[in-house]
Motif scaffolding. Structure first.
Motif, PDB file in Angstrom:
ATOM      1  N   ARG A   1      41.206  36.713  51.934  1.00 37.89           N
ATOM      2  CA  ARG A   1      39.913  37.360  51.661  1.00 37.89           C
ATOM      3  C   ARG A   1      39.183  36.735  50.472  1.00 37.89           C
ATOM      4  N   HIS A   2      39.947  36.183  49.516  1.00 38.05           N
ATOM      5  CA  HIS A   2      39.349  35.582  48.316  1.00 38.05           C
ATOM      6  C   HIS A   2      39.694  34.088  48.288  1.00 38.05           C
ATOM      7  N   GLU A   3      38.864  33.299  48.953  1.00 35.06           N
ATOM      8  CA  GLU A   3      39.157  31.876  49.109  1.00 35.06           C
ATOM      9  C   GLU A   3      39.129  31.113  47.785  1.00 35.06           C
ATOM     10  N   SER A   4      38.399  31.626  46.808  1.00 36.35           N
ATOM     11  CA  SER A   4      38.323  30.934  45.518  1.00 36.35           C
ATOM     12  C   SER A   4      39.490  31.273  44.595  1.00 36.35           C
ATOM     13  N   LEU A   5      40.319  32.225  45.007  1.00 35.08           N
ATOM     14  CA  LEU A   5      41.433  32.660  44.170  1.00 35.08           C
ATOM     15  C   LEU A   5      42.581  31.659  44.279  1.00 35.08           C
ATOM     16  N   GLU A   6      42.888  31.001  43.151  1.00 34.11           N
ATOM     17  CA  GLU A   6      43.937  29.980  43.150  1.00 34.11           C
ATOM     18  C   GLU A   6      45.286  30.550  42.708  1.00 34.11           C
ATOM     19  N   THR A   7      45.254  31.562  41.858  1.00 33.31           N
ATOM     20  CA  THR A   7      46.490  32.177  41.389  1.00 33.31           C
ATOM     21  C   THR A   7      46.316  33.690  41.356  1.00 33.31           C
ATOM     22  N   MET A   8      47.440  34.379  41.336  1.00 27.83           N
ATOM     23  CA  MET A   8      47.417  35.843  41.338  1.00 27.83           C
ATOM     24  C   MET A   8      48.552  36.332  40.451  1.00 27.83           C
ATOM     25  N   ALA A   9      48.230  37.223  39.534  1.00 26.34           N
ATOM     26  CA  ALA A   9      49.236  37.766  38.630  1.00 26.34           C
ATOM     27  C   ALA A   9      50.006  38.894  39.311  1.00 26.34           C
ATOM     28  N   VAL A  10      51.286  38.974  38.990  1.00 28.13           N
ATOM     29  CA  VAL A  10      52.120  40.084  39.446  1.00 28.13           C
ATOM     30  C   VAL A  10      52.359  40.977  38.232  1.00 28.13           C
ATOM     31  N   VAL A  11      51.962  42.234  38.345  1.00 28.85           N
ATOM     32  CA  VAL A  11      51.974  43.157  37.213  1.00 28.85           C
ATOM     33  C   VAL A  11      52.823  44.379  37.540  1.00 28.85           C
ATOM     34  N   GLU A  12      53.660  44.752  36.574  1.00 31.61           N
ATOM     35  CA  GLU A  12      54.483  45.945  36.738  1.00 31.61           C
ATOM     36  C   GLU A  12      54.240  46.878  35.555  1.00 31.61           C
ATOM     37  N   GLN A  13      53.741  48.065  35.879  1.00 29.51           N
ATOM     38  CA  GLN A  13      53.402  49.053  34.854  1.00 29.51           C
ATOM     39  C   GLN A  13      52.457  48.457  33.800  1.00 29.51           C
ATOM     40  N   GLY A  14      51.513  47.690  34.277  1.00 29.21           N
ATOM     41  CA  GLY A  14      50.484  47.120  33.411  1.00 29.21           C
ATOM     42  C   GLY A  14      50.880  45.835  32.714  1.00 29.21           C
ATOM     43  N   ARG A  15      52.156  45.445  32.808  1.00 28.62           N
ATOM     44  CA  ARG A  15      52.615  44.246  32.119  1.00 28.62           C
ATOM     45  C   ARG A  15      52.878  43.112  33.110  1.00 28.62           C
TER      46      ARG A  15
ATOM     47  N   ILE B   1      54.529  40.105  34.982  1.00 29.26           N
ATOM     48  CA  ILE B   1      55.914  39.631  35.120  1.00 29.26           C
ATOM     49  C   ILE B   1      56.006  38.317  35.882  1.00 29.26           C
ATOM     50  N   GLY B   2      54.898  37.878  36.463  1.00 30.31           N
ATOM     51  CA  GLY B   2      54.947  36.642  37.225  1.00 30.31           C
ATOM     52  C   GLY B   2      53.569  36.193  37.659  1.00 30.31           C
ATOM     53  N   LEU B   3      53.545  35.012  38.284  1.00 30.73           N
ATOM     54  CA  LEU B   3      52.285  34.421  38.732  1.00 30.73           C
ATOM     55  C   LEU B   3      52.532  33.723  40.057  1.00 30.73           C
ATOM     56  N   ILE B   4      51.637  33.958  41.003  1.00 31.03           N
ATOM     57  CA  ILE B   4      51.766  33.350  42.331  1.00 31.03           C
ATOM     58  C   ILE B   4      50.666  32.319  42.512  1.00 31.03           C
ATOM     59  N   ASN B   5      51.066  31.108  42.809  1.00 31.84           N
ATOM     60  CA  ASN B   5      50.134  30.018  43.048  1.00 31.84           C
ATOM     61  C   ASN B   5      49.800  29.941  44.537  1.00 31.84           C
ATOM     62  N   ARG B   6      48.501  29.908  44.866  1.00 29.88           N
ATOM     63  CA  ARG B   6      48.073  29.907  46.266  1.00 29.88           C
ATOM     64  C   ARG B   6      48.728  28.782  47.060  1.00 29.88           C
ATOM     65  N   ASN B   7      48.639  27.558  46.586  1.00 30.65           N
ATOM     66  CA  ASN B   7      49.135  26.417  47.359  1.00 30.65           C
ATOM     67  C   ASN B   7      50.644  26.491  47.562  1.00 30.65           C
ATOM     68  N   ALA B   8      51.362  26.832  46.468  1.00 29.70           N
ATOM     69  CA  ALA B   8      52.816  26.925  46.599  1.00 29.70           C
ATOM     70  C   ALA B   8      53.204  28.055  47.559  1.00 29.70           C
ATOM     71  N   PHE B   9      52.492  29.189  47.464  1.00 29.35           N
ATOM     72  CA  PHE B   9      52.787  30.329  48.327  1.00 29.35           C
ATOM     73  C   PHE B   9      52.523  29.978  49.790  1.00 29.35           C
ATOM     74  N   MET B  10      51.342  29.403  50.065  1.00 30.14           N
ATOM     75  CA  MET B  10      50.982  29.099  51.445  1.00 30.14           C
ATOM     76  C   MET B  10      51.908  28.059  52.044  1.00 30.14           C
ATOM     77  N   GLU B  11      52.347  27.101  51.215  1.00 28.65           N
ATOM     78  CA  GLU B  11      53.261  26.082  51.718  1.00 28.65           C
ATOM     79  C   GLU B  11      54.590  26.702  52.134  1.00 28.65           C
ATOM     80  N   GLN B  12      55.098  27.605  51.309  1.00 27.16           N
ATOM     81  CA  GLN B  12      56.359  28.282  51.635  1.00 27.16           C
ATOM     82  C   GLN B  12      56.183  29.230  52.834  1.00 27.16           C
ATOM     83  N   TYR B  13      55.071  29.939  52.825  1.00 28.33           N
ATOM     84  CA  TYR B  13      54.853  30.980  53.842  1.00 28.33           C
ATOM     85  C   TYR B  13      54.551  30.380  55.214  1.00 28.33           C
TER      86      TYR B  13
END
Length: 434
Positions: A54-68, A70-82
Motif C-alpha cells: 500500500r505504501h510503495e515509497s516506504l523503504e523500511t518499517m520499525a517494529v515497536v513493542e509497548q512504544g519502544r 525493537i527492530g527494523l524491517i527493510n523492504r527489499n530484504a523482506f520481499m526477497e525472503q518472502y
C-alpha cells in the motif's frame, strides 16, 4: 550544553539569518525523522507485505513493542525472503519479527548529526541502506534515511565553510584597515616606491607600518610566524605595539630600541617569557611554553634628505643599489628573532647607520620571496637572484622595478604552490620628501 550543541545552534542560527529559501539546516536527529507507521510483534508477515504494497515509497518499517523500537524491517530484504518458494505459506501467519533486523541503529531525537554520522559509520554502513530509528525518551518517534543523513552532513559542512570563509573575509578587512594609514603615509612621503604584499591566503602573517616623524620616514616590514589566520593575529599584535610605540609627532625614535621593545611586548602578551631551568647547572635558557611564536622584522628611519637611513633588523636584510656602484650592498641585521620563546627577554637589537648618497634604490624582502620554490630546477628563489634582478634593472624607478619583479616572481613560481606570504618593499631615495 556541549560544544557540539553550541556549534550546531550557531550554524542553524546563522543559516536562518540568511533567509535561505530551502528548509532550515538540519542539525539533530529529530530534524531528519519522519513519523512513519510502525508495526508490532503481533503483526504478521502478511500484514507487513500488505503495508509495503500500500505504501510503495516506504523503504523500511520499525517494529515497536509497548512504544519502544525493537527492530527494523527493510523492504527489499523482506520481499526477497518472502518471495522464495513456500515462504508465504510458511511465514505468512507468523510474527513479523522473523524478518526484522534485531539491532537497528536507534538514536535519541536530540542526537547531533555529527554523532549520528559516527554511529552510522560504526554500524558498518547499515544506516545508508536501512536508515535509523529516532526516539523521544525511549519511545518510538519516527524514521530517518541514510540519504537524509548524508544530505544533512553535507549541508552542515557547507555552512561551516561559508561561515569560515565569511569570517576570514571580514578578518581581511580588519587587517587591511590597519594598513590603510601606512599606505597613505607611503603615498605622501615616499612617492617613488613599490610595495608587493601578497598574503598566501586571504589573510597573512606579513605586514608593514609607516609613519612620518620629525626625524624622517619610519618604515617597518615584518614576517610573523605562520600564515593565514594565525599569522594575521600575530600581525595585529605587532601593529598594536607599533601604534603605541611610535608617536609621529615625537623625535628620537631608535630602530634597534623599537625592536627591543617589541620583543618584550610580544613575549609578555603571548606569555613566552624565557626562564632558566633551575635543574640545569648551566642555567640554560628555555621556555615553559609549548608554543613559540614571533616574527622577523626590518625597521628603518630614512633621513629627511634621503641621503642616509638608520636600520635595525631581526633576520631580514636590506639591499641597497647606490648610484655609481656596480655591486648591490646587503645590510644584514641581528640573527635573533622577535618574541620567540628562545629569544632572551633582555635581547637587544643594533641600530646601523647606512649611507645612501645622492640616489639609491633600497629593497627589503621577506622570506616568502627568498624561499619560494620555482624556476627550471625547482629550487628556492634566493637572495642572490633578487640582487641580480636589481642590478639588471639599475636606474629603473622603484615602482616600475616592483611591478617588473612581481611579474618575474610569478613566472619563477610557475605551477609551484605558494609556500609563504610574500612581501617586498622597494623605494628610491631621490624622490623622498620631507
Amino acid at each position: 550544553m556541549s560544544h557540539i550543541d553550541r556549534l550546531y545552534d550557531t550554524l542553524a542560527a546563522s543559516a536562518a539569518d540568511l533567509h535561505i529559501a530551502h528548509s532550515p539546516l538540519a542539525t539533530r536527529a529529530e530534524h531528519l525523522s519522519s513519523p512513519t507507521e510502525a508495526v508490532s510483534p503481533e503483526h504478521t508477515n502478511e500484514d507487513v507485505r500488505d503495508l509495503f504494497a500500500r505504501h510503495e515509497s516506504l523503504e523500511t518499517m520499525a517494529v515497536v513493542e509497548q512504544g519502544r523500537p525493537i527492530g527494523l524491517i527493510n523492504r527489499n530484504a523482506f520481499m526477497e525472503q518472502y518471495a522464495r518458494p513456500f515462504s508465504r505459506e510458511v511465514f505468512g501467519r507468523k510474527s513479523c519479527i522473523a524478518f526484522m533486523d534485531k539491532s537497528p541503529v536507534v538514536v535519541d531525537m536530540a542526537t547531533p548529526i555529527e554523532l549520528l554520522v559516527k554511529t552510522a559509520v560504526d554500524a558498518g554502513g547499515r544506516v545508508l541502506k536501512d536508515g535509523f530509528i529516532t526516539t523521544a525518551h525511549g519511545q518510538y518517534l519516527g524514521l530517518g534515511t541514510g540519504f537524509g543523513l548524508m544530505k544533512a552532513m553535507s549541508d552542515i559542512e557547507a555552512e561551516k565553510t561559508r561561515q569560515l570563509l565569511s569570517s576570514i573575509s571580514y578578518a581581511s578587512l580588519i587587517q587591511r584597515s590597519h594598513l590603510a594609514e601606512s599606505d597613505r603615509v607611503l603615498q605622501q612621503h615616499l612617492p617613488d616606491h613599490g610595495l608587493l604584499w601578497e598574503p598566501r591566503d586571504v589573510v597573512g602573517g606579513d605586514a608593514y607600518f609607516f609613519r612620518h616623524t620629525p626625524d624622517g620616514l619610519l618604515g617597518c616590514l615584518f614576517d610573523c610566524t605562520g600564515h593565514g589566520v594565525p599569522g594575521a593575529f600575530m600581525t595585529l599584535i605587532a601593529l598594536s605595539f607599533l601604534e603605541q610605540a611610535i608617536d609621529p609627532a615625537r623625535s628620537g625614535t631608535d630602530p634597534g630600541a623599537t625592536l627591543t621593545g617589541m620583543n618584550r611586548y610580544i613575549k609578555r602578551v603571548l606569555q613566552q617569557r624565557a626562564r632558566g631551568n633551575e635543574g640545569d647547572e648551566d642555567n640554560t635558557v628555555r621556555s615553559e611554553k609549548e608554543s613559540s611564536d614571533g616574527l622577523d622584522a626590518a625597521i628603518f628611519l630614512l633621513a629627511p634628505d634621503g641621503r642616509s637611513l638608520r636600520f635595525a633588523s631581526a633576520r631580514l636584510s636590506l639591499l641597497v643599489a647606490r648610484e655609481g656602484e656596480d655591486t648591490i650592498a646587503q645590510i644584514d641585521g641581528d640573527k635573533a628573532g622577535i618574541g620567540y620563546a628562545e629569544t632572551a627577554d633582555d635581547q637587544m637589537w643594533t641600530t646601523q647607520d647606512v649611507p645612501l648618497g645622492e640616489r639609491s634604490l633600497v629593497v627589503v624582502p621577506t622570506d616568502g620571496v627568498i624561499d619560494q620554490i620555482g624556476g627550471p630546477k625547482q629550487i628556492a628563489h634566493g637572495r642572490r637572484r633578487l640582487m641580480q634582478f636589481m642590478a639588471d634593472h639599475r636606474g629603473a624607478r622603484a615602482h616600475s622595478l616592483c611591478a617588473a619583479f612581481t611579474a618575474s616572481f610569478g613566472e619563477w613560481q610557475g605551477t609551484q604552490r605558494r609556500r609563504d606570504d610574500v612581501s617586498l618593499l622597494a623605494f628610491s631615495t631621490q624622490a623622498a620628501t620631507a
